[in-house]
Scaffold this active site. Structure first.
Site, PDB file in Angstrom:
ATOM      1  N   PHE A   1       0.823  -1.220   0.000  1.00 53.97           N
ATOM      2  CA  PHE A   1       0.000   0.000   0.000  1.00 53.97           C
ATOM      3  C   PHE A   1       0.846   1.255   0.000  1.00 53.97           C
ATOM      4  O   PHE A   1       0.377   2.332  -0.365  1.00 53.97           O
ATOM      5  CB  PHE A   1      -0.962   0.002   1.202  1.00 53.97           C
ATOM      6  CG  PHE A   1      -0.387   0.560   2.467  1.00 53.97           C
ATOM      7  CD1 PHE A   1       0.283  -0.241   3.363  1.00 53.97           C
ATOM      8  CD2 PHE A   1      -0.529   1.910   2.765  1.00 53.97           C
ATOM      9  CE1 PHE A   1       0.811   0.271   4.532  1.00 53.97           C
ATOM     10  CE2 PHE A   1      -0.008   2.440   3.937  1.00 53.97           C
ATOM     11  CZ  PHE A   1       0.663   1.614   4.821  1.00 53.97           C
ATOM     12  N   LYS A   2       2.108   1.125   0.413  1.00 52.96           N
ATOM     13  CA  LYS A   2       2.944   2.325   0.488  1.00 52.96           C
ATOM     14  C   LYS A   2       3.160   2.966  -0.877  1.00 52.96           C
ATOM     15  O   LYS A   2       3.503   4.136  -0.977  1.00 52.96           O
ATOM     16  CB  LYS A   2       4.251   1.991   1.181  1.00 52.96           C
ATOM     17  CG  LYS A   2       3.998   1.647   2.649  1.00 52.96           C
ATOM     18  CD  LYS A   2       5.262   1.445   3.423  1.00 52.96           C
ATOM     19  CE  LYS A   2       4.985   1.269   4.908  1.00 52.96           C
ATOM     20  NZ  LYS A   2       4.394  -0.050   5.208  1.00 52.96           N
ATOM     21  N   ASP A   3       2.932   2.186  -1.934  1.00 48.25           N
ATOM     22  CA  ASP A   3       3.005   2.761  -3.283  1.00 48.25           C
ATOM     23  C   ASP A   3       2.027   3.917  -3.463  1.00 48.25           C
ATOM     24  O   ASP A   3       2.297   4.847  -4.227  1.00 48.25           O
ATOM     25  CB  ASP A   3       2.634   1.710  -4.344  1.00 48.25           C
ATOM     26  CG  ASP A   3       3.734   0.680  -4.528  1.00 48.25           C
ATOM     27  OD1 ASP A   3       4.912   1.051  -4.439  1.00 48.25           O
ATOM     28  OD2 ASP A   3       3.392  -0.485  -4.766  1.00 48.25           O
TER      29      ASP A   3
END
Ligand SMILES: *Cc1c(COP(=O)(O)O)cnc(C)c1O
Length: 498
Positions: A111-113
């Site tokens: 999710f850090k993308d």
């Protein structure tokens, strides 16, 4: 009116959003917080039917008030493009009664993308706006996922360098491979002999070391951070929850104004803080369920009001949540002490010197929207297996922690409010743990990462993500390892400063 950003610890002159993004951390060691929490300027119902980019703009413009419409829209278009493997960017999938918000369809399948693909665009825009002539050096400590997502975001971005520190023995094999094979002349990756907290502490110390700052400044550099302490990381995350609500409305799963709960697998407290900000923006969110693994310092905090990191640090199958100092909690503390920076600073000082602090009863009462929960290693594995057997859906270990905590919450409270669960990584990132949870890890492939990839592909029928496929033949480009107290020297060496 412009939103300005203040430090949680001091009385510094407030700065504009673009300046807060460039600085990362305030000079007094505090975190930047908006001087008031913005609210949406459109009715929530009007969001139904809008796509991710449109909602991103509606949310971000309330926080990043010194960016023009044109600048912000260009950042959004540059970040949320065909790097994602689905057109909708963030699918919302119903799994065993919860709405999984699949945040892992970007370039590095975590999710850090979502935030790290836009942060470089914010930074480059902010550099121009503020006429900064120095090269920005992004220093990042990672528990596994931030590192790769930041490297991918900043690789070959003009005017920036990026240096990532990760715990040498504290990330998954795929996570490590993703980082050490990173291309880009402006990238550096260093394994440290220590855990994530050591890496994060080391980075924070470099940031607050004035002499170091002056030294690199005279060589033409300026530090910034891509960790979730950067407000430019946090703001894009608020979008998830606004988008999730809009999607559920659009599909008729909820009525306009109906409250939803949110469950977030939590480490550094960034993602769940973003959900809290979304609630403050006007999204009808009831409970914010904070799910921890065996490093359950946050669970204990919500139970007792005592934050105590004096405990054994456990390496678990959800390494991105193996954290005892959840940095972003400081922003919530600042809020519940009524914006009293001295009080906040004193609590953080107590954390630094004694490893713990305690909040008062009235402050604890401010936390009533939060519910803590945790899952042990066995419970996490069991949950992966249970959901797989029931629905044929395979979750990664972090998502499974949240799924267990939610299931347990629902059973013990009887609260059947519709619930959005932040699904934070692809199971392809945590092959060993996921395959053993579903009993599909024969001994002969136990040491063969790519045989495991093929196995997961065979049992899940989910295509192997490109991010994993390309690792099969990628050469290792980064081999640096250092002691956790030698990080500053490593930075100088990388920047070629004597
Ligand atoms: C970083 C991460 C988390 C924890 O998110 P925080 O914002 O640090 O609380 C959870 N799951 C995965 C897969 C992550 O990479």
């Amino acid at each position: 009116m412009d939103i300005l950003y203040r430090s949680t610890r001091g009385h510094n002159e407030p700065v504009k959003a673009s300046q807060a993004i460039l600085q990362g951390l305030a000079v007094d060691g505090g975190l930047f917080v908006p001087d008031r929490l913005p609210v949406l300027d459109v009715p929530v119902a009007s969001l139904a039917g809008k796509d991710y980019r449109e909602i991103a703009y509606i949310v971000m413009k309330q926080f990043l008030t010194d960016f023009t419409e044109e600048e912000l829209k260009a950042c959004i278009a540059g970040a949320y493009d065909d790097k994602f493997d689905t057109k909708e960017l963030v699918p919302v999938v119903k799994v065993d009664g919860a709405y999984h918000l699949e945040l892992f369809h970007g370039a590095t399948i975590a999710f850090k993308d979502m935030a790290l693909s836009i942060l470089p665009h914010f930074m480059v825009t902010a550099l121009k706006k503020n006429h900064v002539d120095k090269e920005i050096v992004i220093l990042t400590a990672t528990s596994g996922d931030t590192g790769k997502a930041a490297l991918a975001g900043f690789a070959n971005v003009p005017g920036t360098r990026i240096i990532v520190f990760y715990p040498k023995d504290g990330v998954s094999k795929i996570q490590e491979l993703q980082m050490v094979t990173q291309k880009g002349d402006n990238t550096a990756v260093v394994g440290i002999k220590g855990n994530f907290d050591d890496a994060q502490t080391g980075v924070k110390e470099i940031f607050s070391d004035k002499a170091m700052g002056e030294k690199i400044a005279s060589a033409g550099f300026q530090f910034s951070s891509a960790n979730s302490i950067n407000i430019g990381r946090l703001v894009p995350q608020v979008v998830y929850y606004v988008y999730a609500y809009a999607k559920l409305l659009e599909r008729g799963e909820i009525a306009d104004g109906e409250k939803i709960n949110v469950v977030v697998p939590t480490g550094n407290f960034g993602n769940i803080l973003a959900a809290f900000y979304a609630k403050n923006m006007g999204i009808p969110i009831g409970k914010l369920i904070c799910a921890s693994n065996e490093n359950k310092v946050l669970f204990d905090f919500f139970e007792t009001g005592v934050y105590d990191k004096n405990r054994e640090f456990k390496l678990t199958s959800s390494p991105s949540m193996d954290i005892l100092v959840s940095s972003n909690l400081e922003r919530l503390i600042y809020k519940i002490v009524g914006g009293d920076a001295d009080k906040c600073a004193a609590l953080m000082q107590a954390l630094k010197t004694n490893g713990k602090y305690e909040i008062g009863a009235s402050e604890k009462a401010e936390l009533s929207d939060f519910v803590g929960g945790y899952a042990t290693e066995e419970q996490t594995a069991q949950r992966i297996r249970e959901v797989y057997e029931k629905e044929g859906y395979i979750m990664d270990t972090h998502t499974a922690v949240a799924s267990y905590v939610y299931d347990n919450y629902r059973k013990t409270t009887g609260d059947n409010t519709k619930t959005v669960l932040a699904s934070t990584a692809s199971p392809y990132k945590f092959l060993t743990a996921v395959l053993s949870a579903i009993d599909e890890l024969p001994a002969e492939i136990a040491d063969d990462e790519f045989a495991k990839v093929d196995k997961l592909n065979a049992v899940s029928h989910v295509a192997v993500p490109k991010a994993v496929e390309e690792l099969r033949s990628a050469p290792v480009l980064h081999k640096r390892v250092c002691a956790s107290d030698a990080m500053a020297a490593e930075v100088l060496d990388i920047l070629n400063i004597k």
